[in-house]
Design an enzyme around this catalytic site. Structure first.
Site, PDB file in Angstrom:
ATOM      1  N   HIS A  88       0.816  -1.214   0.000  1.00  0.00           N
ATOM      2  CA  HIS A  88       0.000   0.000   0.000  1.00  0.00           C
ATOM      3  C   HIS A  88       0.853   1.270   0.000  1.00  0.00           C
ATOM      4  O   HIS A  88       1.878   1.341   0.675  1.00  0.00           O
ATOM      5  CB  HIS A  88      -0.906   0.035   1.238  1.00  0.00           C
ATOM      6  CG  HIS A  88      -2.317  -0.346   0.955  1.00  0.00           C
ATOM      7  ND1 HIS A  88      -2.672  -1.555   0.386  1.00  0.00           N
ATOM      8  CD2 HIS A  88      -3.491   0.312   1.163  1.00  0.00           C
ATOM      9  CE1 HIS A  88      -3.994  -1.610   0.263  1.00  0.00           C
ATOM     10  NE2 HIS A  88      -4.512  -0.496   0.725  1.00  0.00           N
ATOM     11  N   GLU A 126      -2.726   2.290  -4.828  1.00  0.00           N
ATOM     12  CA  GLU A 126      -3.202   3.659  -4.663  1.00  0.00           C
ATOM     13  C   GLU A 126      -2.108   4.721  -4.543  1.00  0.00           C
ATOM     14  O   GLU A 126      -2.088   5.517  -3.580  1.00  0.00           O
ATOM     15  CB  GLU A 126      -4.183   3.764  -3.493  1.00  0.00           C
ATOM     16  CG  GLU A 126      -5.472   2.999  -3.775  1.00  0.00           C
ATOM     17  CD  GLU A 126      -6.632   3.407  -2.879  1.00  0.00           C
ATOM     18  OE1 GLU A 126      -6.387   3.944  -1.781  1.00  0.00           O
ATOM     19  OE2 GLU A 126      -7.777   3.186  -3.303  1.00  0.00           O
ATOM     20  N   GLU A 214      -9.855  -3.045  -5.712  1.00  0.00           N
ATOM     21  CA  GLU A 214     -10.588  -2.498  -4.556  1.00  0.00           C
ATOM     22  C   GLU A 214     -11.816  -1.773  -5.051  1.00  0.00           C
ATOM     23  O   GLU A 214     -11.750  -0.992  -6.006  1.00  0.00           O
ATOM     24  CB  GLU A 214      -9.706  -1.534  -3.755  1.00  0.00           C
ATOM     25  CG  GLU A 214     -10.440  -0.890  -2.561  1.00  0.00           C
ATOM     26  CD  GLU A 214      -9.563   0.099  -1.800  1.00  0.00           C
ATOM     27  OE1 GLU A 214      -8.346  -0.142  -1.720  1.00  0.00           O
ATOM     28  OE2 GLU A 214     -10.092   1.110  -1.307  1.00  0.00           O
ATOM     29  N   TRP A 248     -13.737  -4.195  -0.984  1.00  0.00           N
ATOM     30  CA  TRP A 248     -13.303  -3.688   0.306  1.00  0.00           C
ATOM     31  C   TRP A 248     -14.529  -3.601   1.200  1.00  0.00           C
ATOM     32  O   TRP A 248     -15.515  -2.991   0.801  1.00  0.00           O
ATOM     33  CB  TRP A 248     -12.694  -2.292   0.094  1.00  0.00           C
ATOM     34  CG  TRP A 248     -12.272  -1.610   1.339  1.00  0.00           C
ATOM     35  CD1 TRP A 248     -13.068  -0.963   2.247  1.00  0.00           C
ATOM     36  CD2 TRP A 248     -10.936  -1.484   1.829  1.00  0.00           C
ATOM     37  NE1 TRP A 248     -12.331  -0.451   3.264  1.00  0.00           N
ATOM     38  CE2 TRP A 248     -11.010  -0.754   3.029  1.00  0.00           C
ATOM     39  CE3 TRP A 248      -9.684  -1.916   1.395  1.00  0.00           C
ATOM     40  CZ2 TRP A 248      -9.887  -0.441   3.770  1.00  0.00           C
ATOM     41  CZ3 TRP A 248      -8.577  -1.602   2.124  1.00  0.00           C
ATOM     42  CH2 TRP A 248      -8.677  -0.867   3.314  1.00  0.00           C
ATOM     43  N   GLU A 255     -18.252   1.382   9.530  1.00  0.00           N
ATOM     44  CA  GLU A 255     -18.420   2.176   8.321  1.00  0.00           C
ATOM     45  C   GLU A 255     -19.130   1.327   7.287  1.00  0.00           C
ATOM     46  O   GLU A 255     -19.117   0.095   7.367  1.00  0.00           O
ATOM     47  CB  GLU A 255     -17.084   2.695   7.789  1.00  0.00           C
ATOM     48  CG  GLU A 255     -16.099   1.631   7.374  1.00  0.00           C
ATOM     49  CD  GLU A 255     -14.792   2.205   6.874  1.00  0.00           C
ATOM     50  OE1 GLU A 255     -14.457   3.348   7.259  1.00  0.00           O
ATOM     51  OE2 GLU A 255     -14.115   1.535   6.073  1.00  0.00           O
TER      52      GLU A 255
END
Length: 289
Positions: A88, A126, A214, A248, A255
């Protein structure tokens, strides 16, 4: 890859301790009986941008999180599961910031799992900020040969600019020195809609192999309301173009992208009653596939 990879990500994030309750470190994994065929295990920089994914020999605890998905490789292979080893990029933005550490990490991981044909390497998840495709391509051309030296045939997935959205930039200047490469695209259905789907389709038409490593059916924050209509349009588009996709996230974080309810404290034996609204949607999607 000969088969389309459906989605069911187990994201082992060092910065999310909640996964000790419902993550893959429990030994629980998706399986093909759920129509799942891939899980992801991540190593990443810290939220403050400081490097927290040092080589495994130096940081065994980080290595456990980074490669937990591969520790049970025989079991995963037996269940028909691919494992994505994922590096990541966070607030450091540019993957070149920790190039030396990334090369060492992938050197060790690819050496250890060179004979495991179900391992995929996502080398920069990302990239963001002002990081452009030229930066990412330069990084990839340093990391790819490190993996290829140990595993000549593994699928390697390369991130694209702006949190893996600008696949058009990669399509305009793809890496041609190596084969068996794919390029990642990320979306959140309540934020990213027809414009990004059109970019995906255009990049594919130019010959770019895309893997959605993702996505969520909420907004880009990972929370907020769900957009089921846009989610269905995304799935239809990915099915049309044969694009593999990873959702994801398998966690009980409070959340809307989390597929487990925040009240879940299980480490195995999940039922539909444990699933959030996102989880129920995902479960039904997997059943349909």
């Amino acid at each position: 890859m000969k088969q389309k990879i459906l989605f069911f990500a187990i994201l082992l994030l060092i910065c999310l301790p909640l996964l000790s309750a419902c993550g893959n470190n429990s030994g629980t994994a998706p399986s093909q009986k759920d129509n799942a065929s891939v899980k992801s295990s991540d190593s990443q920089t810290s939220p403050g941008g400081q490097e927290s994914h040092r080589p495994p020999s130096d940081h065994p605890k980080d290595d456990k999180a980074a490669s937990a998905g591969t520790d049970n490789r025989t079991n995963d292979a037996g269940q028909g599961l691919y494992v994505i080893v994922d590096w990541h990029i966070l607030s450091d933005s540019n993957p070149n910031t920790y190039l030396a550490e990334a090369k060492e990490f992938f050197r060790e991981i690819s050496s250890e799992y060179s004979e495991a044909d179900h391992i995929l390497y996502e080398i920069c998840n990302e990239p963001n900020g002002n990081t452009g495709w030229a930066d990412i391509k330069s990084y990839a051309l340093e990391v790819i040969p490190v993996i290829r030296a140990n595993d000549p045939d593994a699928v390697i997935i390369i991130g694209t600019p702006n949190w893996c959205q600008y696949v058009d930039q990669a399509a305009a200047d793809p890496i041609t020195e190596y084969g068996n490469l794919m390029y990642s695209l990320h979306f959140y259905a309540a934020t990213h809609k027809e414009e990004l789907r059109s970019q995906m389709a255009a990049a594919i038409s130019r010959g770019l192999p895309i893997f959605v490593t993702e996505y969520g059916i909420c907004d880009a924050s990972g929370s907020g309301g769900l957009d089921l209509d846009q989610a269905s349009q995304w799935v239809a588009a990915m099915d049309e173009y044969g694009v593999s996709h990873v959702a994801w996230n398998l966690s009980n974080k409070n959340e809307s992208s989390a597929i487990l309810k925040s009240s879940c404290s299980k480490t195995s034996g999940f039922t539909q009653e444990d699933l959030s609204d996102s989880g129920l949607w995902l479960y039904r999607m997997l059943a349909d596939h």
